[in-house]
Design a protein around this motif. Sequence first.
Motif, PDB file in Angstrom:
ATOM      1  N   ALA A   1       0.808  -1.146   0.103  1.00  0.00           N
ATOM      2  CA  ALA A   1      -0.013   0.110  -0.043  1.00  0.00           C
ATOM      3  C   ALA A   1       0.978   1.334  -0.069  1.00  0.00           C
ATOM      4  O   ALA A   1       0.634   2.105  -0.773  1.00  0.00           O
ATOM      5  CB  ALA A   1      -1.050  -0.037   1.250  1.00  0.00           C
ATOM      6  N   TYR A   2       1.714   1.290   0.834  1.00  0.00           N
ATOM      7  CA  TYR A   2       2.620   2.472   0.763  1.00  0.00           C
ATOM      8  C   TYR A   2       3.666   2.751  -0.507  1.00  0.00           C
ATOM      9  O   TYR A   2       3.738   3.857  -0.911  1.00  0.00           O
ATOM     10  CB  TYR A   2       3.706   2.461   2.224  1.00  0.00           C
ATOM     11  N   THR A   3       4.039   1.554  -0.954  1.00  0.00           N
ATOM     12  CA  THR A   3       4.783   1.569  -2.061  1.00  0.00           C
ATOM     13  C   THR A   3       3.851   1.988  -3.454  1.00  0.00           C
ATOM     14  O   THR A   3       4.259   2.784  -4.161  1.00  0.00           O
ATOM     15  CB  THR A   3       5.241   0.183  -2.546  1.00  0.00           C
ATOM     16  N   GLU A   4       2.658   1.573  -3.379  1.00  0.00           N
ATOM     17  CA  GLU A   4       1.501   1.931  -4.441  1.00  0.00           C
ATOM     18  C   GLU A   4       1.457   3.454  -4.203  1.00  0.00           C
ATOM     19  O   GLU A   4       1.525   4.065  -5.348  1.00  0.00           O
ATOM     20  CB  GLU A   4       0.264   1.132  -4.224  1.00  0.00           C
ATOM     21  N   ARG A   5       1.350   4.006  -2.982  1.00  0.00           N
ATOM     22  CA  ARG A   5       1.097   5.657  -2.756  1.00  0.00           C
ATOM     23  C   ARG A   5       2.101   6.031  -3.292  1.00  0.00           C
ATOM     24  O   ARG A   5       2.056   7.295  -4.084  1.00  0.00           O
ATOM     25  CB  ARG A   5       0.699   5.764  -1.434  1.00  0.00           C
ATOM     26  N   HIS A   6       3.535   5.893  -3.032  1.00  0.00           N
ATOM     27  CA  HIS A   6       4.629   6.394  -3.434  1.00  0.00           C
ATOM     28  C   HIS A   6       4.903   6.388  -4.830  1.00  0.00           C
ATOM     29  O   HIS A   6       5.183   7.387  -5.535  1.00  0.00           O
ATOM     30  CB  HIS A   6       5.904   5.653  -2.703  1.00  0.00           C
ATOM     31  N   ASP A   7       4.694   5.359  -5.522  1.00  0.00           N
ATOM     32  CA  ASP A   7       4.798   5.236  -7.158  1.00  0.00           C
ATOM     33  C   ASP A   7       3.672   6.110  -7.758  1.00  0.00           C
ATOM     34  O   ASP A   7       4.194   6.793  -8.856  1.00  0.00           O
ATOM     35  CB  ASP A   7       4.452   3.764  -7.468  1.00  0.00           C
ATOM     36  N   HIS A   8       2.629   6.344  -7.155  1.00  0.00           N
ATOM     37  CA  HIS A   8       1.421   7.282  -7.807  1.00  0.00           C
ATOM     38  C   HIS A   8       2.061   8.569  -7.852  1.00  0.00           C
ATOM     39  O   HIS A   8       1.900   9.495  -8.634  1.00  0.00           O
ATOM     40  CB  HIS A   8       0.244   7.095  -7.296  1.00  0.00           C
TER      41      HIS A   8
ATOM     42  N   THR B   1      15.159   9.561 -19.304  1.00  0.00           N
ATOM     43  CA  THR B   1      14.746   9.566 -18.081  1.00  0.00           C
ATOM     44  C   THR B   1      14.899   7.881 -17.504  1.00  0.00           C
ATOM     45  O   THR B   1      14.895   7.067 -18.648  1.00  0.00           O
ATOM     46  CB  THR B   1      13.087   9.790 -17.801  1.00  0.00           C
ATOM     47  N   LEU B   2      15.141   7.668 -16.506  1.00  0.00           N
ATOM     48  CA  LEU B   2      15.518   6.538 -15.916  1.00  0.00           C
ATOM     49  C   LEU B   2      14.363   6.166 -14.481  1.00  0.00           C
ATOM     50  O   LEU B   2      14.476   7.137 -13.647  1.00  0.00           O
ATOM     51  CB  LEU B   2      16.891   6.053 -15.357  1.00  0.00           C
ATOM     52  N   TRP B   3      13.472   5.385 -14.748  1.00  0.00           N
ATOM     53  CA  TRP B   3      12.466   5.131 -13.541  1.00  0.00           C
ATOM     54  C   TRP B   3      12.965   4.007 -12.741  1.00  0.00           C
ATOM     55  O   TRP B   3      13.330   2.853 -13.204  1.00  0.00           O
ATOM     56  CB  TRP B   3      11.180   4.803 -14.218  1.00  0.00           C
ATOM     57  N   ASP B   4      12.759   4.509 -11.034  1.00  0.00           N
ATOM     58  CA  ASP B   4      13.435   3.227 -10.330  1.00  0.00           C
ATOM     59  C   ASP B   4      14.381   2.709 -10.670  1.00  0.00           C
ATOM     60  O   ASP B   4      14.592   1.137 -10.938  1.00  0.00           O
ATOM     61  CB  ASP B   4      12.291   2.305 -10.211  1.00  0.00           C
TER      62      ASP B   4
ATOM     63  N   ASP C   1      14.360   7.165  -7.452  1.00  0.00           N
ATOM     64  CA  ASP C   1      13.131   7.086  -8.027  1.00  0.00           C
ATOM     65  C   ASP C   1      13.139   7.482  -9.584  1.00  0.00           C
ATOM     66  O   ASP C   1      12.520   6.815 -10.440  1.00  0.00           O
ATOM     67  CB  ASP C   1      12.003   7.985  -7.433  1.00  0.00           C
ATOM     68  N   ILE C   2      13.577   8.764  -9.925  1.00  0.00           N
ATOM     69  CA  ILE C   2      13.668   9.143 -11.244  1.00  0.00           C
ATOM     70  C   ILE C   2      15.168   9.858 -11.536  1.00  0.00           C
ATOM     71  O   ILE C   2      15.571  10.450 -10.615  1.00  0.00           O
ATOM     72  CB  ILE C   2      12.518  10.211 -11.514  1.00  0.00           C
ATOM     73  N   VAL C   3      15.693   9.446 -12.655  1.00  0.00           N
ATOM     74  CA  VAL C   3      16.846   9.917 -13.047  1.00  0.00           C
ATOM     75  C   VAL C   3      16.602  10.929 -14.430  1.00  0.00           C
ATOM     76  O   VAL C   3      16.163  10.139 -15.233  1.00  0.00           O
ATOM     77  CB  VAL C   3      18.144   9.236 -13.075  1.00  0.00           C
ATOM     78  N   VAL C   4      16.983  12.180 -14.435  1.00  0.00           N
ATOM     79  CA  VAL C   4      16.746  12.811 -15.593  1.00  0.00           C
ATOM     80  C   VAL C   4      18.143  13.308 -16.300  1.00  0.00           C
ATOM     81  O   VAL C   4      18.915  13.836 -15.649  1.00  0.00           O
ATOM     82  CB  VAL C   4      15.898  13.832 -15.556  1.00  0.00           C
ATOM     83  N   VAL C   5      18.339  12.850 -17.286  1.00  0.00           N
ATOM     84  CA  VAL C   5      19.690  13.110 -18.180  1.00  0.00           C
ATOM     85  C   VAL C   5      19.359  14.162 -19.111  1.00  0.00           C
ATOM     86  O   VAL C   5      18.469  13.954 -20.234  1.00  0.00           O
ATOM     87  CB  VAL C   5      20.326  12.051 -18.683  1.00  0.00           C
ATOM     88  N   ASP C   6      19.621  15.483 -19.042  1.00  0.00           N
ATOM     89  CA  ASP C   6      19.309  16.576 -20.222  1.00  0.00           C
ATOM     90  C   ASP C   6      20.535  16.649 -21.019  1.00  0.00           C
ATOM     91  O   ASP C   6      21.637  17.156 -20.621  1.00  0.00           O
ATOM     92  CB  ASP C   6      19.293  17.834 -19.296  1.00  0.00           C
ATOM     93  N   LYS C   7      20.425  16.177 -22.230  1.00  0.00           N
ATOM     94  CA  LYS C   7      21.280  15.979 -23.180  1.00  0.00           C
ATOM     95  C   LYS C   7      21.975  17.146 -23.614  1.00  0.00           C
ATOM     96  O   LYS C   7      23.234  17.251 -24.013  1.00  0.00           O
ATOM     97  CB  LYS C   7      21.076  14.988 -24.399  1.00  0.00           C
ATOM     98  N   GLU C   8      21.073  18.250 -24.040  1.00  0.00           N
ATOM     99  CA  GLU C   8      21.458  19.556 -24.419  1.00  0.00           C
ATOM    100  C   GLU C   8      22.337  20.317 -23.478  1.00  0.00           C
ATOM    101  O   GLU C   8      23.317  20.966 -23.990  1.00  0.00           O
ATOM    102  CB  GLU C   8      20.340  20.404 -24.703  1.00  0.00           C
ATOM    103  N   ASN C   9      22.000  20.270 -22.229  1.00  0.00           N
ATOM    104  CA  ASN C   9      22.437  20.940 -21.150  1.00  0.00           C
ATOM    105  C   ASN C   9      23.824  20.062 -20.511  1.00  0.00           C
ATOM    106  O   ASN C   9      24.456  20.685 -19.514  1.00  0.00           O
ATOM    107  CB  ASN C   9      21.814  21.624 -20.253  1.00  0.00           C
ATOM    108  N   LYS C  10      23.808  18.747 -20.834  1.00  0.00           N
ATOM    109  CA  LYS C  10      24.922  17.886 -20.289  1.00  0.00           C
ATOM    110  C   LYS C  10      24.832  18.060 -18.633  1.00  0.00           C
ATOM    111  O   LYS C  10      25.777  18.202 -18.199  1.00  0.00           O
ATOM    112  CB  LYS C  10      26.274  18.406 -20.802  1.00  0.00           C
ATOM    113  N   ARG C  11      23.551  17.814 -18.345  1.00  0.00           N
ATOM    114  CA  ARG C  11      23.162  17.604 -16.925  1.00  0.00           C
ATOM    115  C   ARG C  11      22.566  16.739 -16.479  1.00  0.00           C
ATOM    116  O   ARG C  11      21.712  16.190 -17.298  1.00  0.00           O
ATOM    117  CB  ARG C  11      22.524  19.179 -16.334  1.00  0.00           C
ATOM    118  N   ALA C  12      22.410  16.338 -15.234  1.00  0.00           N
ATOM    119  CA  ALA C  12      21.766  15.289 -14.769  1.00  0.00           C
ATOM    120  C   ALA C  12      21.218  15.541 -13.477  1.00  0.00           C
ATOM    121  O   ALA C  12      22.034  16.081 -12.484  1.00  0.00           O
ATOM    122  CB  ALA C  12      22.340  13.937 -14.465  1.00  0.00           C
TER     123      ALA C  12
END
Length: 158
Positions: A50-57, A93-96, A111-122
């Motif tokens: 239940a807590y994991t489901e709430r977190h994932d939502h 994006t990388l999920w979990d 939970d989430i990793v975002v790699v911005d290719k244009e600005n070369k940032r994560a």
Amino acid sequence: MAAQEQVHPTRQLQIKIHHTRDDPRYRLCKDAPETVKHIISECKQLAGNAYTERHDHVAGVVYRSICDEYGLNKPQHWWEAPVKVNKNDHAKTLWDFHIRTDKHVLANQSDIVVVDKENKRAAIIDIAVPNDYNIARKEKEMFRNIALLENRLKNAGK
């Protein structure tokens, strides 16, 4: 609103206020008194699902916003799980996702990793859904974990 005001008819409330019950323990785990606080954030029986489901939502809402910002494909419905790796020419994006480091880091599952290719940032995004009384402790724990992970990643890049 009854849950927020701590007046939801839990067993603990029935004992203290109404005097209509003898056993205050939560019927699911039978470990602690049945209070709103216990049901929402402390029950070990609910922790796995239940807590994991709430977190994932909650994390899914953030994920879909990121997808909109970078023009990435996103799940059509709120209940659909995001894909593990989602990318286009602008971002990825990388999920979990388990982040590999040269030395062991306890909190390397973001939970989430975002790699911005244009600005070369994560950006490493970790989501928590704590109860009110637990916000400061959880925030401190998350900042510490992210700092350790960030340090390991920076050292690996040298």
